[in-house]
Motif scaffolding. Sequence first.
Motif, PDB file in Angstrom:
ATOM      1  N   LYS A 100      -2.833  -3.578 -46.817  1.00  0.00           N
ATOM      2  CA  LYS A 100      -1.706  -4.051 -46.002  1.00  0.00           C
ATOM      3  C   LYS A 100      -2.008  -5.233 -45.042  1.00  0.00           C
ATOM      4  O   LYS A 100      -0.871  -6.132 -45.000  1.00  0.00           O
ATOM      5  CB  LYS A 100      -1.104  -2.686 -45.116  1.00  0.00           C
ATOM      6  CG  LYS A 100       0.062  -3.106 -44.388  1.00  0.00           C
ATOM      7  CD  LYS A 100       0.308  -1.733 -43.349  1.00  0.00           C
ATOM      8  CE  LYS A 100       1.699  -1.914 -42.664  1.00  0.00           C
ATOM      9  NZ  LYS A 100       1.933  -0.853 -41.818  1.00  0.00           N
ATOM     10  N   GLU A 101      -3.009  -5.293 -44.486  1.00  0.00           N
ATOM     11  CA  GLU A 101      -3.413  -6.368 -43.742  1.00  0.00           C
ATOM     12  C   GLU A 101      -3.643  -7.765 -44.133  1.00  0.00           C
ATOM     13  O   GLU A 101      -3.304  -8.625 -43.702  1.00  0.00           O
ATOM     14  CB  GLU A 101      -4.717  -6.071 -42.794  1.00  0.00           C
ATOM     15  CG  GLU A 101      -4.410  -4.910 -41.609  1.00  0.00           C
ATOM     16  CD  GLU A 101      -5.640  -4.432 -41.070  1.00  0.00           C
ATOM     17  OE1 GLU A 101      -5.468  -3.787 -40.187  1.00  0.00           O
ATOM     18  OE2 GLU A 101      -6.675  -4.561 -41.816  1.00  0.00           O
ATOM     19  N   GLY A 105      -1.651 -11.035 -43.743  1.00  0.00           N
ATOM     20  CA  GLY A 105      -1.886 -12.249 -43.642  1.00  0.00           C
ATOM     21  C   GLY A 105      -1.580 -13.289 -44.523  1.00  0.00           C
ATOM     22  O   GLY A 105      -1.293 -14.441 -44.145  1.00  0.00           O
ATOM     23  N   ILE A 106      -1.575 -12.810 -45.890  1.00  0.00           N
ATOM     24  CA  ILE A 106      -0.668 -13.927 -46.781  1.00  0.00           C
ATOM     25  C   ILE A 106       0.564 -14.372 -46.441  1.00  0.00           C
ATOM     26  O   ILE A 106       0.975 -15.556 -46.418  1.00  0.00           O
ATOM     27  CB  ILE A 106      -0.704 -13.152 -48.271  1.00  0.00           C
ATOM     28  CG1 ILE A 106      -2.188 -13.059 -48.773  1.00  0.00           C
ATOM     29  CG2 ILE A 106      -0.041 -14.331 -49.004  1.00  0.00           C
ATOM     30  CD1 ILE A 106      -2.468 -12.351 -50.021  1.00  0.00           C
ATOM     31  N   ILE A 107       1.408 -13.514 -46.090  1.00  0.00           N
ATOM     32  CA  ILE A 107       2.709 -13.675 -45.535  1.00  0.00           C
ATOM     33  C   ILE A 107       2.481 -14.638 -44.392  1.00  0.00           C
ATOM     34  O   ILE A 107       3.552 -15.562 -44.235  1.00  0.00           O
ATOM     35  CB  ILE A 107       3.449 -12.194 -45.082  1.00  0.00           C
ATOM     36  CG1 ILE A 107       3.798 -11.584 -46.441  1.00  0.00           C
ATOM     37  CG2 ILE A 107       4.934 -12.833 -44.477  1.00  0.00           C
ATOM     38  CD1 ILE A 107       4.134 -10.117 -46.326  1.00  0.00           C
TER      39      ILE A 107
END
Length: 207
Positions: A100-101, A105-107
């Motif tokens: 999820k993290e 981070g990518i978003i």
Amino acid sequence: MIDFFLNAYKNVPLWHIGLEFLVFVFGILSVWFAKKENIWVYPTGLIATVISVYLLYIAGYLGDMMINGYFSIMSIYGWYNWAKGANQEDTLPITRTNIKEKLTGIILFFITIVVVFGIYKFFDYELHKDNYIDILASGIFFTGMWYMAKKKIENWTLWIIGDIIVVPLYAYRGLGMLSFQYLIFTILAISAYLEWKKILNNKIQEY
């Protein structure tokens, strides 16, 4: 090489050089404290980023200015987050990002790129090749700072990549002191990653 850096400061006011030197000193202190998991990473970093916002505004580098403004906000958040952990039985631990993290981070990375690019366009700023590099680095640093506030070891990987990108960028722009600072940041970030990795591995072995 020395002449290249010194020539960039020939027509720069002394007070301007003084401010850049303060950024240099407090920026390095901040990374050193981060390496040691010391909460002073945030007050020292806050001084460096606030001054940087002003200097980059004068220089007209909107992407860099925005990311340092974000650093300032995240320094306050990270300061609170680390201090909150220090008031509990266990300090905020170093951990790895979960799925999820990683996705978050990518978003954050892509949102930052879009937002910074949009602001350049909004202010009708003429984009050059170095601005696109600046935008890319902004996305990397934005995500890295968020991971830092969460004490995720991946923050150092992003700092290393981002630092390597901006060292030649600042040299190209004639900001020799900042270029040298980020070269030191790269070395410290590599050292910090290895130190955090050792701490993390030791905790895993304890369990």
